[in-house]
Write a protein that holds these residues in place. Structure first.
Motif, short mmCIF file in Angstrom:
data_model
loop_
_atom_site.label_atom_id
_atom_site.label_comp_id
_atom_site.label_asym_id
_atom_site.label_seq_id
_atom_site.Cartn_x
_atom_site.Cartn_y
_atom_site.Cartn_z
N ASN A 156 6.41 4.20 0.88
CA ASN A 156 7.42 4.57 -0.11
C ASN A 156 8.52 3.53 -0.30
N ALA A 157 8.25 2.30 0.10
CA ALA A 157 9.23 1.23 -0.11
C ALA A 157 9.39 0.96 -1.60
N GLU A 158 10.59 0.56 -1.98
CA GLU A 158 10.89 0.21 -3.38
C GLU A 158 11.55 -1.17 -3.37
N ILE A 159 10.79 -2.19 -3.72
CA ILE A 159 11.28 -3.57 -3.70
C ILE A 159 11.43 -4.01 -5.15
N CYS A 160 12.64 -4.38 -5.54
CA CYS A 160 12.86 -4.64 -6.96
C CYS A 160 13.90 -5.74 -7.19
N ALA A 161 14.27 -5.90 -8.45
CA ALA A 161 15.24 -6.93 -8.88
C ALA A 161 14.77 -8.30 -8.38
N ASN A 162 15.64 -9.05 -7.70
CA ASN A 162 15.28 -10.40 -7.25
C ASN A 162 14.98 -10.45 -5.75
N PHE A 207 14.90 5.60 0.38
CA PHE A 207 15.72 4.51 -0.13
C PHE A 207 15.48 3.27 0.71
N THR A 208 15.54 2.11 0.05
CA THR A 208 15.11 0.86 0.67
C THR A 208 16.22 -0.18 0.65
N TRP A 209 16.37 -0.86 1.77
CA TRP A 209 17.29 -2.01 1.85
C TRP A 209 16.46 -3.28 1.94
N THR A 210 16.86 -4.32 1.18
CA THR A 210 16.18 -5.61 1.24
C THR A 210 17.15 -6.68 1.74
N ARG A 211 16.69 -7.44 2.71
CA ARG A 211 17.54 -8.42 3.39
C ARG A 211 17.96 -9.57 2.48
N SER A 212 17.04 -10.07 1.66
CA SER A 212 17.30 -11.29 0.90
C SER A 212 18.50 -11.18 -0.03
N ASN A 213 18.70 -10.01 -0.62
CA ASN A 213 19.84 -9.84 -1.53
C ASN A 213 20.82 -8.79 -1.05
N ASP A 214 20.57 -8.21 0.14
CA ASP A 214 21.46 -7.20 0.73
C ASP A 214 21.75 -6.07 -0.26
N SER A 245 0.83 -1.21 0.00
CA SER A 245 0.00 0.00 0.00
C SER A 245 0.86 1.25 0.00
N ASP A 246 0.18 2.38 0.23
CA ASP A 246 0.79 3.71 0.23
C ASP A 246 1.44 3.95 -1.15
N ASN A 247 2.68 4.39 -1.16
CA ASN A 247 3.35 4.69 -2.43
C ASN A 247 4.40 3.65 -2.77
N ALA A 248 4.25 2.46 -2.24
CA ALA A 248 5.24 1.41 -2.48
C ALA A 248 5.28 1.02 -3.95
N GLU A 249 6.46 0.63 -4.41
CA GLU A 249 6.64 0.13 -5.78
C GLU A 249 7.30 -1.24 -5.72
N ILE A 250 6.71 -2.21 -6.42
CA ILE A 250 7.23 -3.57 -6.49
C ILE A 250 7.45 -3.89 -7.95
N TYR A 251 8.68 -4.24 -8.33
CA TYR A 251 8.93 -4.48 -9.75
C TYR A 251 10.14 -5.40 -9.95
N GLY A 252 10.52 -5.57 -11.20
CA GLY A 252 11.58 -6.52 -11.51
C GLY A 252 11.08 -7.93 -11.31
N GLU A 253 11.87 -8.77 -10.67
CA GLU A 253 11.47 -10.15 -10.36
C GLU A 253 11.14 -10.28 -8.87
N ALA A 254 10.86 -9.17 -8.23
CA ALA A 254 10.62 -9.17 -6.78
C ALA A 254 9.41 -10.01 -6.41
N GLU A 255 9.45 -10.56 -5.20
CA GLU A 255 8.37 -11.42 -4.73
C GLU A 255 8.02 -11.04 -3.29
N ILE A 256 6.75 -10.75 -3.07
CA ILE A 256 6.24 -10.41 -1.74
C ILE A 256 5.25 -11.48 -1.34
N TYR A 257 5.44 -12.10 -0.18
CA TYR A 257 4.55 -13.21 0.18
C TYR A 257 4.52 -13.38 1.70
N GLY A 258 3.93 -14.50 2.14
CA GLY A 258 3.80 -14.72 3.58
C GLY A 258 2.84 -13.71 4.18
#
Length: 262
Positions: A170-176, A198-205, A150-163
């Motif tokens: 304003n999160a930006e989740i992208c690539a893998n 700016f967003t940090w993602t744990r799975s790919n650091d 929700s909000d202004n989040a962007e999900i793109y690339g091969e990103a996967e959101i689940y669980g």
């Protein structure tokens, strides 16, 4: 222009709306002349052009529009001011409403809900019990399980959101990147200059902003190229995340090591 379908006299009261079963007047795509389709409130809901169609017990009503080659089937619903077009598919028990837009090759299915000003496009897939509102999901991203965006989040690339993950603010989740819980990403704000998030993602650091994607080291390097202040601030956040992401076992070993050296 010869119409491709007509509203039949078979009606269905759906809330405050009276819907009509549709009937094909000519052959197109996988539809044969005489085939009965799903339910719409008025011709404005389904274009007479293209191969778009409403199948089964799917319902399109209010000021919603389905056009292009888009299809809505099973028990799916599209309503309010929502729009579905391109080669998009909406099916199962999915609901698209308010001002949501589904297009390109996007797929929304299961018990997913897409609403607000959400935009789903590209080859994105929204399914299971996912809920999307006021966000953008595109490329080949996947949202499923009980996840929410929700909000202004962007999900793109091969990103996967689940669980049970809920991505927002304003999160930006992208690539893998993979996000399965709220601990799998962190959003910061550049308060010292641009005001961008700016967003940090744990799975790919990895780190992502609206104009950058890369490692923490590259982010720091880019920051110093902008200014001393920017470099120091990015370095502070990258180091903070490193500390937060350090396994408990490593922290314990580090503590024991300090104790032994005394």
């Amino acid at each position: 222009m010869k119409k491709k379908y007509e509203l039949t006299d078979e009606t269905l009261e759906w809330g405050t709306h009276i819907l009509h079963r549709i009937k094909a007047l000519k052959e197109f795509a996988e539809v044969k002349k005489g085939d009965l389709g799903g339910w719409i409130e008025k011709e404005d809901n389904l274009s007479q052009l293209g191969d778009c169609w409403v199948y089964d017990d799917a319902k399109v009503f209010g000021n919603a529009k389905v056009y292009g080659n888009a299809v809505v089937f099973d028990d799916a619903e599209v309503y309010d001011y929502a729009e579905v077009w391109g080669n998009a598919q909406v099916y199962d028990n999915a609901k698209i409403f308010i001002y949501a837009r589904i297009f390109a090759n996007a797929i929304v299915c299961g018990s997913a809900q897409v609403y607000g000003n959400a935009e789903i496009c590209g080859g994105a897939m929204i399914y299971d019990n996912a809920i999307i509102s006021d966000a953008r999901v595109y490329d080949n991203a996947k949202i499923h399980g009980f996840a929410g965006v929700s909000d202004n989040a962007e999900i793109y690339g091969e990103a996967e959101i689940y669980g049970n993950a809920y991505v927002f603010g304003n999160a930006e989740i992208c690539a893998n990147a993979e996000v399965k819980s709220n601990r799998d990403y962190v959003v910061f704000k550049n308060f010292w200059s641009s005001g961008y998030y700016f967003t940090w993602t744990r799975s790919n650091d990895m780190w992502a902003t609206s104009y950058f994607y890369g490692t923490g080291g590259k982010l720091i390097e880019k920051g110093y190229m902008e200014s001393e202040e920017s470099g120091k601030n990015y370095e502070m956040y990258v180091n903070l995340v490193k500390k937060l992401n350090t396994p408990k076992e490593s922290l314990i070993k580090r503590f024991i090591g300090l104790f032994k050296n005394k």
